[in-house]
Design an enzyme around this catalytic site. Structure first.
Site, mmCIF file in Angstrom:
data_model
loop_
_atom_site.group_PDB
_atom_site.id
_atom_site.type_symbol
_atom_site.label_atom_id
_atom_site.label_comp_id
_atom_site.label_asym_id
_atom_site.label_seq_id
_atom_site.Cartn_x
_atom_site.Cartn_y
_atom_site.Cartn_z
ATOM 1 N N GLU A 140 0.883 -1.163 0.000
ATOM 2 C CA GLU A 140 0.000 0.000 0.000
ATOM 3 C C GLU A 140 0.917 1.207 0.000
ATOM 4 O O GLU A 140 1.482 1.577 1.033
ATOM 5 C CB GLU A 140 -0.922 -0.053 1.223
ATOM 6 C CG GLU A 140 -2.106 0.900 1.121
ATOM 7 C CD GLU A 140 -1.782 2.285 1.637
ATOM 8 O OE1 GLU A 140 -1.482 3.156 0.786
ATOM 9 O OE2 GLU A 140 -1.812 2.497 2.847
ATOM 10 N N CYS B 279 -1.817 9.270 2.602
ATOM 11 C CA CYS B 279 -1.627 8.896 1.196
ATOM 12 C C CYS B 279 -2.845 9.206 0.341
ATOM 13 O O CYS B 279 -2.727 9.279 -0.886
ATOM 14 C CB CYS B 279 -1.255 7.413 1.091
ATOM 15 S SG CYS B 279 -2.410 6.322 1.918
#
Length: 477
Positions: free
Chosen positions: A252, A286
């Site tokens: 990720e 993010c």
């Protein structure tokens, strides 16, 4: 909540080769010292996990579920103390640390629920003539030893995303927190090991090793490790993927999330989403809004509405409940963000708001017209900076979003159902959110990216699948 000295390796706590100061990003004050491991300790942890692999894999579902439920309850009880520690350790505003802890509790609860869904199915082998008289079925089995490496920005939540699915799947797990933020994760692991021991499960089922890249390399390249789950930057994730092969990797990675505003959008809602989604966690997320792509018909008005409300984003001490933007994790991160803003302006971008420092904080910044190749647009800035671009139409908007190398989450604001479904079809991202911030994510839904934003999926149900393998059985009665 206190825990023993040293590192939780094996079934007890062992002395660490060294210690390092952990500092409060807002003023640089030391808040404690953390144990620092080394490669030898990392290898020792893997060997211990491998020795437990079969025993942990054979744990009954009710035991795994019990541990997960009790960890969730324990985290809920410890939530105020852990929020206080997260504020000091990460420098994130209190509101964001509170959200992190509540999401961590939900992650453990969801993982407990998913234990009951870990099953296989029968296979009609006689669909082929050669299968007549045969009975077939498959089950899911634990993949083996798991290594979880977490980023600094959401240390407890990201560690929970690694540990909870691994336990649900029946895998021993070793977690490595970011060097800057190990303290809250140590407390989490201590709580988990207490609950494991109370259930009659070896505490060493979950271990933690701190340290630098050498420690990470020792973990991800060890031949007895079966899977590596990493959350962090794309550059580091790509190196881990290469080093870990042929082990399974769940990555990720970073992004520069886009928010597209159509001509028919509710502009007040879109502006509100930019403020909520672009500056939370001081931009160190993010899926924080980094790029706003608005069609020409509404771009100027949207810019005005965002600029008018930017003074609402309070900058200051993260311990103050009113603060929404505070210091970044360290001075290097702050200097990089300020440099990228300056580079964008030198390349022709227009500064609408911010662009300066307030002590150790970056003032919430809005840039307009940042060129495609500037890092403030093309890379992940990981700071409180939003870039606004105007485009002729939705086709140009979707093309601009898709031209980048990342693809984690994106959002579209529109009143039209066909525009929404077109976005879901055309945007190259792991998640497409309509009329909400791209940072909206459910901890029970599949989460992950495409392109340079990673591979594999998190969320308990989907992470459990990543940490198991199918085993096919064929029987001739």
């Amino acid at each position: 909540m206190t825990y023993p000295e040293g590192l939780p390796v094996g079934d007890g706590w062992v002395p660490a080769p060294g210690t390092a100061a952990v500092t409060f990003p807002y003023d640089g004050a030391e808040i404690g010292r953390a144990p620092v491991g080394d490669a030898a300790l990392a290898r020792r942890a893997v060997e211990h996990a491998d020795a437990l692999r079969k025993r942990v894999g054979a744990l009954p579902a009710h035991t795994r579920r019990r541990v997960l439920v009790e960890v969730a309850d324990g985290l809920a009880d410890a939530l105020p103390d852990l929020v206080d520690l997260l504020v000091l350790e990460t420098g994130k505003p209190r509101v964001d640390c509170d959200v992190e802890m509540r999401r961590a509790v939900a992650t453990w609860q969801a993982a407990a629920d998913e234990v009951a869904h870990l099953h296989g199915e029968t296979v009609p082998l006689d669909i082929q003539p050669s299968g007549e008289g045969l009975f077939g079925f498959w089950t899911r089995r634990p993949i083996g030893v798991v290594v979880g490496i977490a980023g600094f920005n959401y240390p407890v939540l990201l560690a929970s995303h690694k540990i909870a699915p691994a336990l649900a799947a029946g895998c021993p797990v070793i977690v490595k927190p970011a060097p800057a933020t190990p303290l809250a994760t140590l407390r989490l692991v201590h709580l988990v090991r207490e609950r494991l021991a109370a259930a009659g499960v070896p505490a060493g089922t979950v271990q933690l090793v701190t340290g630098d890249a050498e420690v990470g390399s020792a973990l991800v390249t060890h031949p007895r490790v079966a899977a590596v789950s990493f959350t962090g930057s794309a550059a580091v994730g790509h190196r881990i993927a290469r080093a870990a092969a042929p082990r399974r990797t769940v990555l990720e990675l970073g992004s520069n999330a886009a928010l597209v505003v159509a001509a028919d959008a509710d502009l007040d809602a879109a502006a509100d989403a930019v403020l909520r989604g672009g500056y939370y966690a001081s931009g160190q997320a993010c899926i924080a809004v980094q790029r706003v792509v608005a069609v020409d018909a509404v771009a100027d008005e949207l810019e005005k509405r965002i600029a008018r409300r930017l003074p609402e984003v309070t900058v200051g001490d993260p311990r103050d409940p009113a603060t929404r933007v505070s210091a970044l994790i360290d001075e290097a991160a702050t200097e990089r963000v300020i440099d990228w803003i300056a580079r964008a302006r030198a390349a022709g971008a227009r500064l609408v708001h911010g662009g300066t420092r307030a002590g150790r904080c970056v003032v919430p910044t809005l840039l307009a017209g940042v060129p495609d190749d500037e890092p403030a647009w093309a890379e992940e800035i990981f700071g409180p900076v939003v870039c606004l671009r105007a485009v002729p139409d939705l086709t140009a908007a979707y093309d601009l979003v898709n031209a980048g190398r990342y693809g984690l989450h994106a959002a579209v604001f529109t009143r039209a159902l066909d525009t929404a479904f077109r976005a879901v079809e055309e945007l190259e991202a792991g998640g497409v959110v309509i009329n909400e911030v791209p940072g909206y994510r459910s901890d029970i839904a599949p989460y992950g990216g495409v392109k340079d934003s990673g591979s594999g999926r998190e969320g308990p149900r989907f992470a459990i699948e990543e940490l198991t393998v199918t085993r096919m059985a064929v029987v001739r009665p």
